[in-house]
Design an enzyme around this catalytic site. Structure first.
Site, PDB file in Angstrom:
ATOM      1  N   ASP A   1      38.497  43.055  48.314  1.00 58.35           N
ATOM      2  CA  ASP A   1      38.929  41.660  48.191  1.00 58.35           C
ATOM      3  C   ASP A   1      39.522  41.190  49.516  1.00 58.35           C
ATOM      4  O   ASP A   1      40.209  41.948  50.203  1.00 58.35           O
ATOM      5  CB  ASP A   1      39.976  41.523  47.079  1.00 58.35           C
ATOM      6  CG  ASP A   1      40.016  40.134  46.474  1.00 58.35           C
ATOM      7  OD1 ASP A   1      39.866  39.159  47.231  1.00 58.35           O
ATOM      8  OD2 ASP A   1      40.213  40.012  45.253  1.00 58.35           O
TER       9      ASP A   1
ATOM     10  N   HIS B   1      41.101  37.929  49.942  1.00 52.92           N
ATOM     11  CA  HIS B   1      41.969  36.748  49.810  1.00 52.92           C
ATOM     12  C   HIS B   1      43.438  37.155  49.843  1.00 52.92           C
ATOM     13  O   HIS B   1      43.861  38.029  49.096  1.00 52.92           O
ATOM     14  CB  HIS B   1      41.660  36.013  48.512  1.00 52.92           C
ATOM     15  CG  HIS B   1      40.261  35.480  48.478  1.00 52.92           C
ATOM     16  ND1 HIS B   1      39.939  34.225  48.906  1.00 52.92           N
ATOM     17  CD2 HIS B   1      39.096  36.059  48.087  1.00 52.92           C
ATOM     18  CE1 HIS B   1      38.638  34.033  48.771  1.00 52.92           C
ATOM     19  NE2 HIS B   1      38.095  35.129  48.287  1.00 52.92           N
TER      20      HIS B   1
ATOM     21  N   SER C   1      38.508  42.901  41.313  1.00 53.70           N
ATOM     22  CA  SER C   1      39.843  43.357  41.732  1.00 53.70           C
ATOM     23  C   SER C   1      40.697  43.766  40.540  1.00 53.70           C
ATOM     24  O   SER C   1      41.617  44.578  40.673  1.00 53.70           O
ATOM     25  CB  SER C   1      40.554  42.252  42.518  1.00 53.70           C
ATOM     26  OG  SER C   1      39.852  41.959  43.705  1.00 53.70           O
TER      27      SER C   1
END
Length: 485
Positions: free
Chosen positions: A25, A27, A78
């Site tokens: 991930d 972000h 996630s």
């Protein structure tokens, strides 16, 4: 909000909180805000960044003597990675409380899936402002036990409620759901023909081009200010702070545009397509690519269809499907600059703006598709507010999101568009797009097409989907776990 890096602090005097965005991930805006808020409240923050493997998170936590571990993630894979981290913490005999945060996380998922994996506290933290209270409760010997016991009871009740509700839901066998597809009169419909087939790389877009298409509401949500725009600027509670944030954002945008800090890059494509059940067969370079879609299986009220995106493509030749990928390139250099200057405020501001510009690019390009590239709404004249409300004809659903939750269909989308070479976007092992400020999706033009969520699916559809996709059932199960009943 200039803040010196907290890991320079005296480690003997302050509690250490380790933060990381999990493997696959990319972000980290929310995590960065949490880090700043906690650092401003006296905690030593060790931020491992993005795409951090489980072993590195736990090894570093032991190395730096972390008192609390915080995990962040945005995409649905996630969630499984967070379950794995909790499981590994238990296997290693670790004792640190585990904080869970990010857009796809929830109290319910934390209670049902993550908390049972670890016995020393798993806490879903809704936003940065609450992280300080949670950390304080966990690090105070007088309150920690009571806090965790109360939380454990709450999560047990949530889990009981979740499992009790499962039996009440009614689902159709896949065959019955397929018989209840979206009713479209294809005989009385002539599909629009795109201005071109194949792909077109978009290279002439600037930040100034995209500014009018920005949806500011999610920008304020990123900063944990909730309300509609522009009303939030005059809100009695947060109006003053929101206005300052908005002015700062536009001042930075002025600088970004004038000095060309960021470069929008995009690619769009259209191909002949035909419906085949819950699949769409797409013609590309004299080859056939099969796009696999899912169908709602929840029992509906009379007259309500069980939606599938495949329903919006005609069952006879003549129709098309489109795809796009856009990104905002050049962010890393400026993020590194702000980090070197310990300027967390402008670092987070620029990340948030880049995300908004990527979404604005998707909005701009979709308008271009409707009015010019596909041309089925050439006379369209919508305000930005109407665009935000999705009052246009046609949709642009993204793989991994509610209408088509299988992230691995991005492989096909990227191959069709040659998106990596055209835009520089790459896919992580969890199917997140890097750079983070990137958007992709399919284009459907039929006037009845609409956004929806698949909801939960049954075992018969999982097996059918794996067969249609030509993958082992275990592979399909891994990627569709969030929608499996």
């Amino acid at each position: 909000m200039k803040q010196k890096k907290a890991d320079n602090a005296d480690t003997s005097a302050v509690a250490t909180i380790l933060l990381a965005t999990v493997k696959g991930d990319v972000h980290d805006i929310g995590k960065n805000i949490v880090g700043v808020v906690l650092a401003c409240n006296g905690y030593r923050i060790v931020d491992l960044g993005v795409m951090v493997p489980t072993d590195k998170i736990l090894d570093e936590a032991q190395k730096v003597g972390a008192d609390i571990i915080g995990l962040s993630g945005l995409i649905t894979p996630s969630l499984d990675e967070m379950v794995h981290v909790a499981h590994e913490m238990k296997r290693r005999g670790m004792k640190q409380p585990l904080l869970i945060g990010g857009a796809t996380t929830s109290r319910m998922h934390t209670a049902v899936k993550i908390a049972p994996q670890y016995d020393h506290g798993v806490i879903h933290v809704l936003d940065a402002s609450r992280s300080v209270t949670v950390a304080g409760s966990l690090l105070n010997n007088d309150t920690k036990s009571g806090f965790l016991n109360t939380l454990r009871n709450e999560y047990d009740k949530l889990a009981e409620s979740f499992h009790a509700k499962k039996v009440v839901k009614n689902y159709l066998p896949l065959a019955a759901a397929q018989q209840n597809k979206v009713p479209i009169n294809w005989e009385g419909y002539t599909p629009p023909t795109p201005a071109f087939t194949g792909t077109k790389t978009i290279t002439d877009i600037t930040v100034e081009t995209l500014r009018p298409y920005i949806d500011w509401k999610p920008f304020f949500i990123a900063w944990e200010m909730h309300g509609n725009f522009p009303e939030i600027l005059t809100d009695k509670v947060v109006g003053t702070e929101a206005t300052k944030l908005y002015n700062d954002a536009n001042a930075l945008l002025d600088k970004v545009a004038a000095e060309q800090w960021l470069t929008p890059k995009g690619v769009v494509g259209f191909w002949p397509a035909i419906n085949e059940g819950d699949d769409v067969l797409l013609q590309h370079n004299n080859q056939t690519t099969k796009l696999n879609f899912l169908r709602q299986q929840a029992q509906k009220a009379a007259g309500q269809p069980n939606f599938s995106l495949a329903d919006y493509i005609a069952p006879e030749p003549g129709d098309h499907i489109g795809a796009f990928a856009v990104t905002i390139a050049g962010l890393e250099k400026w993020i590194a600059k702000f980090e070197a200057e310990h300027d967390d405020y402008n670092k987070i501001m620029l990340q948030a703006l880049a995300d908004r510009l990527a979404e604005a690019f998707a909005e701009y390009l979709h308008e271009k598709v409707r009015k010019e590239y596909w041309g089925y709404q050439q006379q369209e004249s919508l305000s930005n507010e109407q665009l935000i409300k999705e009052e246009y004809v046609g949709i642009r659903p993204a793989p991994g999101y509610p209408a088509c939750p299988d992230h691995t269909e991005k492989y096909k989308l990227f191959a069709l568009l040659n998106a990596g070479e055209a835009t520089g976007i790459t896919l992580t092992e969890s199917m997140a797009m890097y750079p983070a400020s990137s958007v992709c999706g399919w284009y459907f033009s039929h006037p009845q097409s609409q956004y929806f969520g698949i909801g939960k699916i049954q075992r018969d559809q999982l097996e059918d989907y794996a067969k249609r996709k030509g993958e082992p059932i275990e592979y399909a199960e891994k990627w569709l776990r969030p929608v499996l009943e």
